[in-house]
Scaffold this motif. Structure first.
Motif, PDB file in Angstrom:
ATOM      1  N   VAL A   1      57.512  66.473  83.457  1.00 33.97           N
ATOM      2  CA  VAL A   1      58.131  65.845  82.173  1.00 33.97           C
ATOM      3  C   VAL A   1      56.902  65.901  81.299  1.00 33.97           C
ATOM      4  CG1 VAL A   1      58.981  64.069  81.160  1.00 33.97           C
ATOM      5  CG2 VAL A   1      59.650  64.679  83.320  1.00 33.97           C
ATOM      6  N   VAL A   2      56.821  66.313  79.887  1.00 28.85           N
ATOM      7  CA  VAL A   2      55.974  66.336  78.822  1.00 28.85           C
ATOM      8  C   VAL A   2      56.585  65.734  77.751  1.00 28.85           C
ATOM      9  CG1 VAL A   2      54.557  67.510  77.402  1.00 28.85           C
ATOM     10  CG2 VAL A   2      54.728  68.279  79.653  1.00 28.85           C
ATOM     11  N   GLY A   3      55.607  64.637  77.190  1.00 28.36           N
ATOM     12  CA  GLY A   3      56.187  64.001  75.994  1.00 28.36           C
ATOM     13  C   GLY A   3      55.441  64.288  74.896  1.00 28.36           C
ATOM     14  N   PHE A   4      55.752  63.703  73.582  1.00 29.42           N
ATOM     15  CA  PHE A   4      54.887  63.612  72.429  1.00 29.42           C
ATOM     16  C   PHE A   4      54.356  62.044  72.004  1.00 29.42           C
ATOM     17  CE2 PHE A   4      57.088  67.418  72.361  1.00 29.42           C
ATOM     18  CZ  PHE A   4      56.330  68.484  71.839  1.00 29.42           C
ATOM     19  N   ASP A   5      53.518  61.939  71.321  1.00 29.89           N
ATOM     20  CA  ASP A   5      52.994  60.564  71.013  1.00 29.89           C
ATOM     21  C   ASP A   5      51.791  60.113  71.428  1.00 29.89           C
ATOM     22  OD1 ASP A   5      55.363  60.608  69.165  1.00 29.89           O
ATOM     23  OD2 ASP A   5      56.225  58.961  70.182  1.00 29.89           O
ATOM     24  N   ASN A   6      51.564  59.913  72.699  1.00 33.18           N
ATOM     25  CA  ASN A   6      50.336  59.386  73.535  1.00 33.18           C
ATOM     26  C   ASN A   6      50.195  57.834  73.156  1.00 33.18           C
ATOM     27  OD1 ASN A   6      48.262  59.291  75.395  1.00 33.18           O
ATOM     28  ND2 ASN A   6      46.802  59.493  73.651  1.00 33.18           N
ATOM     29  N   ILE A   7      51.444  57.026  73.297  1.00 41.48           N
ATOM     30  CA  ILE A   7      51.484  55.899  73.194  1.00 41.48           C
ATOM     31  C   ILE A   7      50.929  55.096  74.402  1.00 41.48           C
ATOM     32  CG2 ILE A   7      53.225  55.735  71.281  1.00 41.48           C
ATOM     33  CD1 ILE A   7      55.421  54.985  73.261  1.00 41.48           C
ATOM     34  N   PRO A   8      50.547  53.831  74.354  1.00 44.93           N
ATOM     35  CA  PRO A   8      50.018  53.180  75.611  1.00 44.93           C
ATOM     36  C   PRO A   8      51.091  52.978  76.889  1.00 44.93           C
ATOM     37  CG  PRO A   8      49.498  51.789  73.607  1.00 44.93           C
ATOM     38  CD  PRO A   8      50.511  52.984  73.106  1.00 44.93           C
ATOM     39  N   GLN A   9      52.486  53.117  76.408  1.00 42.05           N
ATOM     40  CA  GLN A   9      53.470  53.231  77.321  1.00 42.05           C
ATOM     41  C   GLN A   9      53.437  54.116  78.200  1.00 42.05           C
ATOM     42  OE1 GLN A   9      53.536  51.909  74.375  1.00 42.05           O
ATOM     43  NE2 GLN A   9      55.243  50.138  74.220  1.00 42.05           N
ATOM     44  N   SER A  10      52.989  55.406  77.885  1.00 49.10           N
ATOM     45  CA  SER A  10      53.119  56.745  78.475  1.00 49.10           C
ATOM     46  C   SER A  10      52.095  56.515  79.845  1.00 49.10           C
ATOM     47  CB  SER A  10      52.351  57.687  77.582  1.00 49.10           C
ATOM     48  OG  SER A  10      50.891  57.457  77.285  1.00 49.10           O
ATOM     49  N   ARG A  11      51.117  55.490  79.721  1.00 47.44           N
ATOM     50  CA  ARG A  11      50.501  55.409  80.917  1.00 47.44           C
ATOM     51  C   ARG A  11      50.884  54.293  81.946  1.00 47.44           C
ATOM     52  NH1 ARG A  11      43.882  55.608  80.018  1.00 47.44           N
ATOM     53  NH2 ARG A  11      44.512  56.302  82.260  1.00 47.44           N
ATOM     54  N   ILE A  12      52.273  53.636  81.728  1.00 44.52           N
ATOM     55  CA  ILE A  12      52.603  52.609  82.277  1.00 44.52           C
ATOM     56  C   ILE A  12      53.782  53.350  83.154  1.00 44.52           C
ATOM     57  CG2 ILE A  12      54.322  50.681  82.172  1.00 44.52           C
ATOM     58  CD1 ILE A  12      53.160  49.846  79.668  1.00 44.52           C
ATOM     59  N   LEU A  13      54.174  54.451  82.872  1.00 48.42           N
ATOM     60  CA  LEU A  13      55.172  55.259  83.694  1.00 48.42           C
ATOM     61  C   LEU A  13      54.321  55.576  84.690  1.00 48.42           C
ATOM     62  CD1 LEU A  13      56.834  57.589  81.011  1.00 48.42           C
ATOM     63  CD2 LEU A  13      57.785  55.489  81.953  1.00 48.42           C
ATOM     64  N   GLU A  14      55.286  55.753  85.908  1.00 48.73           N
ATOM     65  CA  GLU A  14      54.665  56.167  87.324  1.00 48.73           C
ATOM     66  C   GLU A  14      55.324  57.605  87.742  1.00 48.73           C
ATOM     67  OE1 GLU A  14      52.603  56.745  90.450  1.00 48.73           O
ATOM     68  OE2 GLU A  14      52.083  55.097  88.866  1.00 48.73           O
ATOM     69  N   PRO A  15      54.652  58.557  87.925  1.00 47.46           N
ATOM     70  CA  PRO A  15      53.105  58.808  87.410  1.00 47.46           C
ATOM     71  C   PRO A  15      52.968  58.614  85.991  1.00 47.46           C
ATOM     72  CG  PRO A  15      54.152  61.072  87.777  1.00 47.46           C
ATOM     73  CD  PRO A  15      55.392  60.038  88.140  1.00 47.46           C
ATOM     74  N   GLU A  16      51.929  58.552  85.638  1.00 52.43           N
ATOM     75  CA  GLU A  16      51.394  58.639  84.190  1.00 52.43           C
ATOM     76  C   GLU A  16      51.785  60.063  83.544  1.00 52.43           C
ATOM     77  OE1 GLU A  16      47.288  57.645  83.562  1.00 52.43           O
ATOM     78  OE2 GLU A  16      47.508  55.747  84.288  1.00 52.43           O
ATOM     79  N   LEU A  17      52.312  59.799  82.078  1.00 48.89           N
ATOM     80  CA  LEU A  17      52.927  61.101  81.472  1.00 48.89           C
ATOM     81  C   LEU A  17      51.968  61.670  80.963  1.00 48.89           C
ATOM     82  CD1 LEU A  17      55.613  62.127  80.518  1.00 48.89           C
ATOM     83  CD2 LEU A  17      55.384  60.527  78.407  1.00 48.89           C
ATOM     84  N   THR A  18      51.897  63.215  81.090  1.00 46.41           N
ATOM     85  CA  THR A  18      51.362  63.979  80.059  1.00 46.41           C
ATOM     86  C   THR A  18      51.957  64.213  78.979  1.00 46.41           C
ATOM     87  OG1 THR A  18      50.645  65.227  82.085  1.00 46.41           O
ATOM     88  CG2 THR A  18      50.946  66.554  79.963  1.00 46.41           C
ATOM     89  N   THR A  19      51.236  64.130  77.945  1.00 46.06           N
ATOM     90  CA  THR A  19      51.754  64.200  76.532  1.00 46.06           C
ATOM     91  C   THR A  19      50.906  64.645  75.532  1.00 46.06           C
ATOM     92  OG1 THR A  19      52.537  62.472  74.965  1.00 46.06           O
ATOM     93  CG2 THR A  19      50.644  61.894  75.996  1.00 46.06           C
ATOM     94  N   VAL A  20      51.476  65.047  74.330  1.00 43.63           N
ATOM     95  CA  VAL A  20      50.785  65.549  73.069  1.00 43.63           C
ATOM     96  C   VAL A  20      50.374  64.213  72.273  1.00 43.63           C
ATOM     97  CG1 VAL A  20      50.809  67.111  71.275  1.00 43.63           C
ATOM     98  CG2 VAL A  20      51.921  67.678  73.336  1.00 43.63           C
ATOM     99  N   ASP A  21      48.970  64.229  71.967  1.00 44.46           N
ATOM    100  CA  ASP A  21      48.715  63.071  71.253  1.00 44.46           C
ATOM    101  C   ASP A  21      48.848  63.372  69.782  1.00 44.46           C
ATOM    102  OD1 ASP A  21      47.619  60.984  70.053  1.00 44.46           O
ATOM    103  OD2 ASP A  21      45.629  61.089  71.081  1.00 44.46           O
ATOM    104  N   ILE A  22      49.768  62.641  69.053  1.00 45.53           N
ATOM    105  CA  ILE A  22      49.812  63.099  67.579  1.00 45.53           C
ATOM    106  C   ILE A  22      49.358  62.260  66.555  1.00 45.53           C
ATOM    107  CG2 ILE A  22      51.818  64.497  68.279  1.00 45.53           C
ATOM    108  CD1 ILE A  22      53.440  62.446  67.005  1.00 45.53           C
ATOM    109  N   ARG A  23      48.361  61.373  67.446  1.00 46.26           N
ATOM    110  CA  ARG A  23      47.470  60.538  66.617  1.00 46.26           C
ATOM    111  C   ARG A  23      48.273  59.296  65.489  1.00 46.26           C
ATOM    112  NH1 ARG A  23      43.232  64.082  66.098  1.00 46.26           N
ATOM    113  NH2 ARG A  23      41.983  62.012  65.661  1.00 46.26           N
ATOM    114  N   PRO A  24      49.243  58.515  65.999  1.00 51.71           N
ATOM    115  CA  PRO A  24      49.968  57.659  65.219  1.00 51.71           C
ATOM    116  C   PRO A  24      49.056  56.624  64.526  1.00 51.71           C
ATOM    117  CG  PRO A  24      50.165  57.024  67.714  1.00 51.71           C
ATOM    118  CD  PRO A  24      49.373  58.431  67.564  1.00 51.71           C
ATOM    119  N   ALA A  25      47.813  56.003  64.978  1.00 49.59           N
ATOM    120  CA  ALA A  25      47.020  54.994  64.379  1.00 49.59           C
ATOM    121  C   ALA A  25      46.611  55.901  63.183  1.00 49.59           C
ATOM    122  CB  ALA A  25      46.144  54.700  65.569  1.00 49.59           C
TER     123      ALA A  25
END
Length: 335
Positions: free
Chosen positions: A272-296
């Motif tokens: 599973v891959v997502g987009f955003d790289n929000i803090p919640q992506s590291r709460i999932l087990e296992p931690e989520l591979t994601t594309v950081d689209i720089r919200p801040a």
């Protein structure tokens, strides 16, 4: 208790009204001793600057209107936190509203922001927004910054990420792990974000000598339940691949739920891959591979543009497409 005005502050500090005004507005010149005395008196008297009166005198407003499509997705929480901090640090004030993916509501909120006397508007537009929908704000001479999702043909400023590259990074991550089929779940069709990500996925497939059909596109709602529902449906039809791209990290939590219901372990049986790289992506087990689209950074850059003084040369509104990056974690298996 009667509110003290600038005349009372000036009298108590023993200075002219003009001097008191210069000190309290941060304009003009005055000695450090005078400035300190006026500020101490103003504080003691409970003086609060009348922003509406100042706006009438100067023609400027420190109010920044912010209209988001929704605020449920944690991505927007990060964006707004950065945006609001930037506005606050500049001495401004943020006025926040949500359009709830409703074009009529968005139209009314834009009109309300203008009526409230905001100096600029930052908008994350709802699905189906057109340049014509945004024209009234620009017609009032206000600076308008569109963020995250672009509106084709609009003369507003824009701050977002390179959506095509984002899609490419997500698909290429799965392809490099050995996957030869995948599904992309969520996202509204014919928005610049969805179109861009789809184009990037297709480019990655072409680079891997795979047909476009190697990735099934399942557009739709952005919440976790949609991802869960569609994965369970595909599984019941025997059509669920072992690689899933979710439109955002929040939606990926629904993909994790579906995997559990199917007796699959993310990172072992399915990727599973997502987009955003929000803090919640590291709460999932296992931690989520994601594309950081720089919200801040999107929030901060949008605020900086909104606060920028109008150019005397009438230059074109700035457009910023930020570089995304892949954040590799443990939700992708190598096959």
């Amino acid at each position: 208790m009667k509110r003290s005005g600038i005349k009372e502050v000036a009298a108590a500090a023993g200075v002219s009204v003009a001097t008191a005004s210069y000190v309290l507005s941060g304009t003009g010149r005055s000695s450090e001793a005078t400035r300190k005395r006026v500020l101490e008196v103003a504080d003691a008297l409970g003086f609060i600057r009348d922003a509406s009166a100042a706006r009438l005198r100067t023609g400027k407003s420190n109010l920044v209107g912010v209209i988001l499509n929704n605020i449920v997705n944690p991505f927007f929480s990060e964006l707004v936190a950065s945006l609001e901090a930037t506005v606050y640090e500049s001495g401004g004030l943020t006025l926040l509203a949500t359009a709830q993916n409703d074009l009529v509501r968005q139209e009314r909120l834009l009109a309300s922001m203008v009526a409230q006397g905001v100096g600029s508007v930052i908008l994350s537009p709802v699905h189906g927004s057109t340049a014509e929908d945004l024209a009234p704000v620009l017609a009032h001479g206000l600076r308008l910054v569109v963020c995250v999702r672009d509106v084709i043909g609009s003369k507003a400023a824009f701050v977002g990420v390179d959506d095509e590259k984002s899609g490419y990074l997500a698909a290429e991550c799965l392809l490099s792990a050995g996957h030869r089929s995948m599904v992309f779940i969520g996202g509204y069709q014919h928005t610049t974000t969805w179109d861009g990500r789809c184009a990037g996925i297709r480019r990655a497939l072409a680079d891997g000598n795979l047909p476009e059909a190697a990735c099934r596109m399942v557009p739709g709602l952005l919440h976790p339940d949609f991802a869960e529902e569609k994965m369970l449906l595909l599984a019941s039809q025997g059509m669920l691949p072992n690689a899933v791209i979710c439109f955002n990290d929040d939606q990926a939590s629904g993909a994790y739920r579906a995997a559990r219901k199917l007796g699959l372990v993310v990172g072992r049986d399915i990727s599973v891959v997502g987009f955003d790289n929000i803090p919640q992506s590291r709460i999932l087990e296992p931690e989520l591979t994601t594309v950081d689209i720089r919200p801040a950074l999107i929030g901060r850059t949008s605020a900086e543009i909104a606060l920028r003084k109008a150019s005397p040369t009438g230059e074109a509104a700035p457009r910023h497409r930020l570089e995304p990056s892949l954040v590799r974690r443990n939700s992708v298996i190598s096959i």
